[in-house]
Scaffold this motif. Structure first.
Motif, PDB file in Angstrom:
ATOM      1  N   LYS A 141      -5.594   5.612   0.156  1.00 12.27           N
ATOM      2  CA  LYS A 141      -6.040   5.591   1.553  1.00 12.27           C
ATOM      3  C   LYS A 141      -4.993   6.171   2.508  1.00 12.27           C
ATOM      4  O   LYS A 141      -5.327   6.530   3.640  1.00 12.27           O
ATOM      5  CB  LYS A 141      -6.367   4.154   1.971  1.00 12.27           C
ATOM      6  CG  LYS A 141      -7.528   3.531   1.200  1.00 12.27           C
ATOM      7  CD  LYS A 141      -7.764   2.089   1.620  1.00 12.27           C
ATOM      8  CE  LYS A 141      -8.907   1.453   0.845  1.00 12.27           C
ATOM      9  NZ  LYS A 141      -9.138   0.037   1.242  1.00 12.27           N
ATOM     10  N   VAL A 142      -3.749   6.244   2.061  1.00  8.60           N
ATOM     11  CA  VAL A 142      -2.679   6.681   2.972  1.00  8.60           C
ATOM     12  C   VAL A 142      -1.924   7.908   2.473  1.00  8.60           C
ATOM     13  O   VAL A 142      -1.066   8.433   3.169  1.00  8.60           O
ATOM     14  CB  VAL A 142      -1.674   5.535   3.228  1.00  8.60           C
ATOM     15  CG1 VAL A 142      -2.370   4.382   3.932  1.00  8.60           C
ATOM     16  CG2 VAL A 142      -1.011   5.058   1.949  1.00  8.60           C
ATOM     17  N   MET A 143      -2.242   8.392   1.260  1.00 11.26           N
ATOM     18  CA  MET A 143      -1.569   9.568   0.722  1.00 11.26           C
ATOM     19  C   MET A 143      -2.597  10.613   0.297  1.00 11.26           C
ATOM     20  O   MET A 143      -3.599  10.279  -0.321  1.00 11.26           O
ATOM     21  CB  MET A 143      -0.703   9.202  -0.493  1.00 11.26           C
ATOM     22  CG  MET A 143       0.421   8.247  -0.208  1.00 11.26           C
ATOM     23  SD  MET A 143       1.658   8.165  -1.558  1.00 11.26           S
ATOM     24  CE  MET A 143       0.617   8.090  -3.000  1.00 11.26           C
ATOM     25  N   VAL A 198       5.574   3.900   3.452  1.00 12.26           N
ATOM     26  CA  VAL A 198       4.867   2.871   2.692  1.00 12.26           C
ATOM     27  C   VAL A 198       5.900   1.966   2.031  1.00 12.26           C
ATOM     28  O   VAL A 198       6.701   2.414   1.215  1.00 12.26           O
ATOM     29  CB  VAL A 198       3.946   3.498   1.627  1.00 12.26           C
ATOM     30  CG1 VAL A 198       3.217   2.407   0.848  1.00 12.26           C
ATOM     31  CG2 VAL A 198       2.950   4.455   2.267  1.00 12.26           C
ATOM     32  N   SER A 199       5.876   0.706   2.398  1.00 15.41           N
ATOM     33  CA  SER A 199       6.832  -0.271   1.882  1.00 15.41           C
ATOM     34  C   SER A 199       6.080  -1.342   1.101  1.00 15.41           C
ATOM     35  O   SER A 199       5.221  -2.028   1.642  1.00 15.41           O
ATOM     36  CB  SER A 199       7.612  -0.902   3.039  1.00 15.41           C
ATOM     37  OG  SER A 199       8.488  -1.909   2.574  1.00 15.41           O
ATOM     38  N   PHE A 241       1.316   1.527 -11.005  1.00 15.69           N
ATOM     39  CA  PHE A 241       0.500   2.333 -10.106  1.00 15.69           C
ATOM     40  C   PHE A 241      -0.960   1.883 -10.091  1.00 15.69           C
ATOM     41  O   PHE A 241      -1.607   1.915  -9.039  1.00 15.69           O
ATOM     42  CB  PHE A 241       0.598   3.803 -10.512  1.00 15.69           C
ATOM     43  CG  PHE A 241      -0.240   4.735  -9.678  1.00 15.69           C
ATOM     44  CD1 PHE A 241      -0.012   4.893  -8.317  1.00 15.69           C
ATOM     45  CD2 PHE A 241      -1.264   5.478 -10.262  1.00 15.69           C
ATOM     46  CE1 PHE A 241      -0.785   5.754  -7.551  1.00 15.69           C
ATOM     47  CE2 PHE A 241      -2.037   6.346  -9.514  1.00 15.69           C
ATOM     48  CZ  PHE A 241      -1.791   6.485  -8.155  1.00 15.69           C
ATOM     49  N   SER A 242      -1.480   1.475 -11.226  1.00 18.07           N
ATOM     50  CA  SER A 242      -2.887   1.084 -11.294  1.00 18.07           C
ATOM     51  C   SER A 242      -3.207  -0.083 -10.360  1.00 18.07           C
ATOM     52  O   SER A 242      -4.329  -0.201  -9.865  1.00 18.07           O
ATOM     53  CB  SER A 242      -3.278   0.716 -12.728  1.00 18.07           C
ATOM     54  OG  SER A 242      -2.584  -0.440 -13.170  1.00 18.07           O
ATOM     55  N   LYS A 243      -2.219  -0.941 -10.104  1.00 19.98           N
ATOM     56  CA  LYS A 243      -2.415  -2.084  -9.207  1.00 19.98           C
ATOM     57  C   LYS A 243      -2.457  -1.660  -7.738  1.00 19.98           C
ATOM     58  O   LYS A 243      -2.995  -2.364  -6.891  1.00 19.98           O
ATOM     59  CB  LYS A 243      -1.293  -3.098  -9.394  1.00 19.98           C
ATOM     60  CG  LYS A 243      -1.103  -3.592 -10.821  1.00 19.98           C
ATOM     61  CD  LYS A 243      -2.274  -4.419 -11.299  1.00 19.98           C
ATOM     62  CE  LYS A 243      -2.001  -5.017 -12.667  1.00 19.98           C
ATOM     63  NZ  LYS A 243      -3.158  -5.775 -13.187  1.00 19.98           N
ATOM     64  N   LEU A 244      -1.860  -0.495  -7.457  1.00 21.59           N
ATOM     65  CA  LEU A 244      -1.695  -0.038  -6.073  1.00 21.59           C
ATOM     66  C   LEU A 244      -2.599   1.129  -5.703  1.00 21.59           C
ATOM     67  O   LEU A 244      -2.749   1.450  -4.528  1.00 21.59           O
ATOM     68  CB  LEU A 244      -0.251   0.435  -5.850  1.00 21.59           C
ATOM     69  CG  LEU A 244       0.888  -0.505  -6.193  1.00 21.59           C
ATOM     70  CD1 LEU A 244       2.183   0.276  -6.246  1.00 21.59           C
ATOM     71  CD2 LEU A 244       0.975  -1.603  -5.164  1.00 21.59           C
ATOM     72  N   GLN A 245      -3.146   1.775  -6.691  1.00 18.83           N
ATOM     73  CA  GLN A 245      -3.809   3.059  -6.473  1.00 18.83           C
ATOM     74  C   GLN A 245      -4.870   3.001  -5.392  1.00 18.83           C
ATOM     75  O   GLN A 245      -4.974   3.901  -4.550  1.00 18.83           O
ATOM     76  CB  GLN A 245      -4.405   3.561  -7.788  1.00 18.83           C
ATOM     77  CG  GLN A 245      -4.954   4.983  -7.706  1.00 18.83           C
ATOM     78  CD  GLN A 245      -5.311   5.527  -9.071  1.00 18.83           C
ATOM     79  OE1 GLN A 245      -5.188   4.842 -10.091  1.00 18.83           O
ATOM     80  NE2 GLN A 245      -5.771   6.767  -9.116  1.00 18.83           N
ATOM     81  N   HIS A 246      -5.662   1.939  -5.374  1.00 16.36           N
ATOM     82  CA  HIS A 246      -6.748   1.846  -4.400  1.00 16.36           C
ATOM     83  C   HIS A 246      -6.223   1.789  -2.968  1.00 16.36           C
ATOM     84  O   HIS A 246      -6.902   2.221  -2.031  1.00 16.36           O
ATOM     85  CB  HIS A 246      -7.615   0.621  -4.687  1.00 16.36           C
ATOM     86  CG  HIS A 246      -6.921  -0.691  -4.508  1.00 16.36           C
ATOM     87  ND1 HIS A 246      -5.902  -1.124  -5.332  1.00 16.36           N
ATOM     88  CD2 HIS A 246      -7.089  -1.679  -3.583  1.00 16.36           C
ATOM     89  CE1 HIS A 246      -5.490  -2.313  -4.933  1.00 16.36           C
ATOM     90  NE2 HIS A 246      -6.179  -2.674  -3.880  1.00 16.36           N
ATOM     91  N   LEU A 247      -5.003   1.300  -2.774  1.00 18.48           N
ATOM     92  CA  LEU A 247      -4.400   1.258  -1.442  1.00 18.48           C
ATOM     93  C   LEU A 247      -3.680   2.564  -1.117  1.00 18.48           C
ATOM     94  O   LEU A 247      -3.799   3.090  -0.005  1.00 18.48           O
ATOM     95  CB  LEU A 247      -3.415   0.092  -1.355  1.00 18.48           C
ATOM     96  CG  LEU A 247      -4.021  -1.308  -1.455  1.00 18.48           C
ATOM     97  CD1 LEU A 247      -2.921  -2.365  -1.495  1.00 18.48           C
ATOM     98  CD2 LEU A 247      -4.970  -1.579  -0.290  1.00 18.48           C
TER      99      LEU A 247
END
Length: 243
Positions: free
Chosen positions: A41-43, A159-160, A32-38
């Motif tokens: 923005k959408v959740m 989100v894919s 999750f830490s790798k994706l959190q910044h993205l």
């Protein structure tokens, strides 16, 4: 992580049942830490979220810790669901259900966000080249994407998260019948991963609409030197799938 003898085992629920009995946790494509910044923005924290093919990933638990408390998780492995349900039993609002992504047993427009991380990659595990998807896999993907679209609320986001290059993955997502737009992002260091956001009720961009039209009218043949080789017994799952 235990690798199967052949790639086709990744589509076999018996393989995953056995693996989940022995393996506590594994995160494809980063945690999750790798994706959190993205994802932020959408959740929204109050969104109703469905996670497809949750596996034993820490993603849902990490999202819950970050404040996303309405999370439904599905996987086709009963062992996975039983294990994860017990692990997160003290997380109100977090639910776990055994289910096939092609037959989601939820009413229409149930979720604000539907999220998958490498689940659709696993569906395509036996494909030899990204240029030509087999009829069986194409049918599987269409069934899954149709169900995902059905279960999204107007304005909801699918989100894919995948290692598949946009040139190939957008060929599957760019269909007007799914009634969504497509936006893409990337993340990762050394190896680039991709995050696609499909927003329900928005039209395809002119570029994506043109791509759909081109694929329908003039299916693009693979180049003469397109590689179809796979290392089926020694490499990571991601290296085994030529997408």
């Amino acid at each position: 992580m235990d690798l199967p003898d052949k790639n086709c085992s990744y589509k076999d629920v018996a393989y995953w049942d056995e693996r989940y009995l022995r393996e506590r946790e594994y995160d494809w494509l980063g945690n999750f830490s790798k994706l959190q910044h993205l994802l932020e923005k959408v959740m929204k924290k109050e969104d109703s979220i469905l996670v497809l093919g949750c596996g034993n990933s820490s993603l849902s638990g990490d999202m819950y810790s970050a404040g996303y408390h309405s999370i439904t998780n599905i996987d086709y492995s009963s062992v996975c669901i039983s294990t994860m349900c017990a692990r997160y039993s003290r997380c109100p609002g977090m639910t776990w259900r055994q289910m096939d992504v092609r037959q989601l047993s939820f009413p229409d427009a149930s979720f604000d966000v539907i999220l998958e991380k490498a689940t659709l990659d696993a569906i395509m595990v036996e494909e030899k080249t990204p240029w030509e998807v087999s009829p069986e896999t194409a049918c599987f993907m269409h069934q899954a994407l149709t169900e995902i679209s059905r279960c999204l609320r107007p304005g909801g986001r699918f989100v894919s998260i995948t290692f598949a290059q946009p040139f190939f993955r957008k060929r599957l997502y760019a269909r007007r019948e799914y009634n969504w737009s497509i936006e893409q992002h990337s993340y990762g260091e050394g190896f680039e991963y991709f995050l696609f956001v499909m927003t329900k009720g928005e039209a395809l961009s002119s570029e994506d609409a043109a791509l759909e039209k081109k694929l329908v009218e003039e299916p693009e043949p693979p180049p003469a030197n397109a590689s179809s080789a796979q290392n089926e017994d020694k490499e990571d799952f991601l290296a085994n799938i030529d997408l």
